[in-house]
Design an enzyme around this catalytic site. Structure first.
Site, PDB file in Angstrom:
ATOM      1  N   ARG A 260     -36.921  39.583  -4.912  1.00  9.03           N
ATOM      2  CA  ARG A 260     -36.994  40.934  -4.363  1.00  9.03           C
ATOM      3  C   ARG A 260     -37.461  41.903  -5.434  1.00  9.03           C
ATOM      4  NH1 ARG A 260     -30.459  41.297  -3.848  1.00  9.03           N
ATOM      5  NH2 ARG A 260     -29.965  41.769  -6.029  1.00  9.03           N
ATOM      6  N   GLU A 422     -18.105  44.794  -1.571  1.00  8.14           N
ATOM      7  CA  GLU A 422     -18.293  43.586  -2.377  1.00  8.14           C
ATOM      8  C   GLU A 422     -17.418  43.683  -3.621  1.00  8.14           C
ATOM      9  OE1 GLU A 422     -21.926  40.888  -4.288  1.00  8.14           O
ATOM     10  OE2 GLU A 422     -22.338  42.781  -3.261  1.00  8.14           O
ATOM     11  N   LYS A 454     -27.592  40.290   3.013  1.00 13.43           N
ATOM     12  CA  LYS A 454     -28.349  41.363   3.654  1.00 13.43           C
ATOM     13  C   LYS A 454     -29.712  40.863   4.124  1.00 13.43           C
ATOM     14  CE  LYS A 454     -26.187  45.065   0.912  1.00 13.43           C
ATOM     15  NZ  LYS A 454     -25.395  44.267  -0.035  1.00 13.43           N
TER      16      LYS A 454
END
Length: 738
Positions: A260, A422, A454
């Protein structure tokens, strides 16, 4: 429960008159249609009444926020005065300020609840209006709600400032390390065990407040005033037409990657982080790892196209005087990412946006908690031949960080209904979670969702017909994760409206900690300085910064992750998507076209799963999908009262058997020959009923333990019992009068 009753239960008594007059608005809708239809005059009067209620609520919130700001400013000035005057620095002084800040924090939490309750009430009354009148006032009222927003983002700034002042009181005036989290030291210094939870919007502010009482909000840049945009995090995930990275991460294949491109804050920031997660990396002897490096935004497109190579990145770092070890690590990561992009033909697929509030002691890496709100998924791909990104660009230019992204069509955006909590706990030092954290995660405020991802969630929403496997947690979305409030849990108030934390006063908690510290000194044990660690001196000096640390250097970050597939429960494994259809990605078919065949209910996958420690949860993964979007099956929530109900049913049957046996023994002992025959029949009948009751009890217990989605009522037992009783009575009368 009707919403009117629910609203009354959620009202904070001191502010009762400031809530939306829901019952009045509802009565207005009813009474005006008793003797005539809904007219234009009725509509004008109702809208004016609703406008007045909205203004009343908005003005109250604004006034309360101004009051809270003034109180925070007063506390800030007082704490600075204490800090600048050593003679005034006493535990009593800081204790008074701590209590004042706690009171302000409770007011923020109450105001957050007040805001959400009233927003829901207005939405409910608009929906009721449209249903009863046939008009569309809900859509027309959107602009007024934007002009007078009833959202909880307005409280984030107050929470951050309260956290900073609260931490100064906790440290008796000493400030946190201004450099923030240490980014130096051994990049493989420690491991973290991670757990993820969903938080309902009703509980977000309360969860933030509870964590803030024990951990300060982590602010990365203390040289500027904190703004809401500072909490924005945007990530663009890469994948290919076959979604190989999605499938690998979902199945947790050896060496599976997630790549990412992430940036923090505004859209036009110059720093972009190239991140890679690897499951069981071969170069680390099978350990899972997350590593990344920073790159300038103008260099991202050349990097992905291979024009800006790993060698060039390394040379640029050498020219800036970066140490050799850092250069080597950056070169290794950049070369690996470029190789994956080139060989797997990766492209930008999905953007994930959220606002993150992180909680951590700057000089202690043992515990880190993050809370992600406004979680949003946005398409970045061209798979349906629609150009969403400019040619050769790695991200969309029409999407910034202006949540909720109202300008995007529903087909290109998914707004996640919950916040994501988290927790990251160091494990290499044998660290145990603090008691307050254990109490929080076991409370009604959170809902555990192990291994929630996610990217996997966003991808399976937009590209479900292209994916053979689906995540296990999809069925959880059909469950109301709100639970009844447990007694003495969370932030509450006494009958005199004094703040209570888990049913206790703040001062009592502080005094108890002081007594524990005094006992520790007497016994020669470490002093408890914070709720989450024994002593600050025990922190690892070379601990790695968190994955969200913003550093000015281009040094890479690497963190080992805890993964143990050998203990993966069956219920957490991927779900077979029988509705998956192979699609020609080169064709011009649009995603909206019906490329799938007529779907059937998905068969059970229980037989296909391997046995595991929680194999009884197998059925929870069954998902029904069809052209009518059938509702997914959800698991039965087992509570102790379910087992007790089964036992009560069994005992009721035994009571009847005992009564029947009493009658039978009386007939056997005191009756004639005919009575003895009937008594024997009743004894046999009582034995048969007792055995049948035991069978039903054991079968129901088995079904409950394995969450079997079947009938729990008894269709034949009562009918057969009545038939046998009637038969026994007929035999009795026949033998007696024949």
């Amino acid at each position: 429960m009707k919403y009117g009753l629910e609203l009354q239960e959620n009202i904070f008594p001191p502010w009762r008159l400031s809530y939306v007059a829901y019952d009045v608005l509802k009565q207005e809708l009813k009474s005006r249609q008793l003797d005539h239809g809904w007219t234009q005059r009725d509509e004008r009067d109702f809208v004016q009444l609703l406008d007045n209620e909205l203004c009343k609520v908005y003005d109250f919130i604004s006034a309360k926020l101004s009051e809270i700001d003034a109180r925070i400013l007063y506390c800030e000035r007082t704490i600075h005065t204490l800090h600048n005057n050593p003679t005034m620095q006493t535990d009593a002084s800081y204790g008074i300020m701590d209590e004042a800040l706690t009171e302000i924090l409770f007011d923020v939490n109450d105001l957050s609840r007040f805001t959400r309750v009233n927003f829901t009430a207005i939405q409910k009354i608009l929906k009721k209006h449209d249903r009863w009148t046939g008009l569309d006032l809900k859509q027309a009222y959107v602009q007024k709600l934007r002009d007078k927003p009833l959202d909880n983002q307005r409280f984030d700034v107050a929470i951050v400032y309260i956290s900073a002042l609260h931490d100064m009181c906790r440290n008796r005036g000493s400030k946190q390390n201004k450099e923030g989290v240490n980014a130096d030291g051994d990049q493989n210094a420690f491991e973290r065990a991670t757990a993820k939870y969903w938080i309902h919007p009703d509980n977000i502010t309360e969860v933030k407040a509870i964590i803030m009482l024990h951990l300060p909000v982590l602010i990365f840049n203390r040289d500027k005033k904190w703004e809401v945009s500072d909490s924005a995090i945007s990530s663009v995930y890469m994948d290919n037409d076959n979604f190989d990275l999605y499938t690998g991460r979902l199945q947790r294949d050896e060496g599976a990657e997630a790549i990412r491109l992430r940036w923090y804050g505004p859209y036009d920031t110059k720093n972009v982080f190239v991140e890679r997660k690897t499951h069981h990396a071969a170069w680390l002897q099978g350990a899972s790892v997350k590593d990344r490096f920073r790159i300038n935004e103008p260099d991202v497109n050349p990097f992905l196209k291979g024009r800006y190579t790993a060698d060039q990145i390394a040379q640029d770092l050498r020219n800036k005087g970066t140490d050799a070890a850092t250069v080597e690590n950056v070169h290794f990561i950049a070369n690996g990412v470029q190789t994956s992009v080139r060989e797997k033909e990766l492209q930008p697929i999905l953007r994930v946006f959220y606002n993150r509030t992180a909680f951590q002691l700057p000089d202690d890496q043992k515990l880190r908690i993050s809370l992600d709100t406004n979680l949003t998924f946005i398409r970045e791909d061209h798979l349906d031949s629609k150009m969403r990104r400019p040619a050769e660009n790695w991200r969309r230019t029409d999407v910034k960080i202006d949540t909720p992204f109202s300008h995007l069509p529903d087909s290109e955006i998914l707004r996640f209904p919950y916040a994501v909590l988290e927790t990251k706990l160091q494990t290499h030092l044998g660290q145990e979670p603090p008691a307050w954290l254990t109490s929080l995660i076991e409370s009604h405020l959170v809902h555990e969702v192990p291994r929630f991802s996610k990217y996997l969630h966003g991808a399976c929403h937009f590209y479900r017909e292209r994916l053979p496997l689906l995540p296990w947690w999809l069925s959880e979305l059909n469950v109301d994760i709100r639970k009844p409030r447990a007694e003495n849990t969370g932030l509450t108030r006494s009958r005199s409206f004094k703040p209570l934390i888990d049913g206790r006063y703040r001062r009592a908690m502080i005094e108890e900690k002081e007594r524990m510290n005094q006992d520790a000194v007497v016994r020669g044990q470490p002093i408890i300085l914070e709720d989450n660690s024994s002593t600050r001196d025990g922190a690892s000096p070379g601990a790695l910064s968190s994955s969200e640390t913003l550093t000015k250097s281009r040094s890479p970050e690497r963190r080992r992750l805890i993964d143990d597939d050998s203990e993966t429960p069956v219920s957490w494994r991927p779900v077979q998507n029988d509705n998956h259809t192979a699609v020609d990605f080169k064709s011009t078919n649009q995603l909206g076209e019906p490329v799938l065949p007529q779907s059937q209910s998905m068969p059970s996958v229980a037989g296909k799963k391997k046995k595991g420690p929680l194999n009884f949860l197998n059925w929870n993964n069954m998902i029904e999908e069809g052209e009518s979007n059938k509702r997914q099956k959800v698991k039965v929530r087992v509570e102790p009262k379910v087992f007790f109900a089964n036992e009560r049913t069994f005992i009721s049957w035994l009571q009847f058997c005992a009564l029947l046996l009493t009658v039978a023994l009386s007939l056997l002992n005191f009756g004639d020959a005919t009575a003895r025959i009937v008594g024997g029949i009743f004894i046999g009948l009582a034995a048969a009923v007792a055995i049948y009751a035991l069978y039903r009890f054991e079968k129901r217990a088995w079904m409950i333990n394995r969450r079997v989605d079947g009938r729990y009522d008894d269709l034949w037992g009562p009918a057969v019992l009545c038939t046998l009783l009637v038969g026994a009575l007929i035999v009795n009368f026949y033998l007696r009068f024949a």
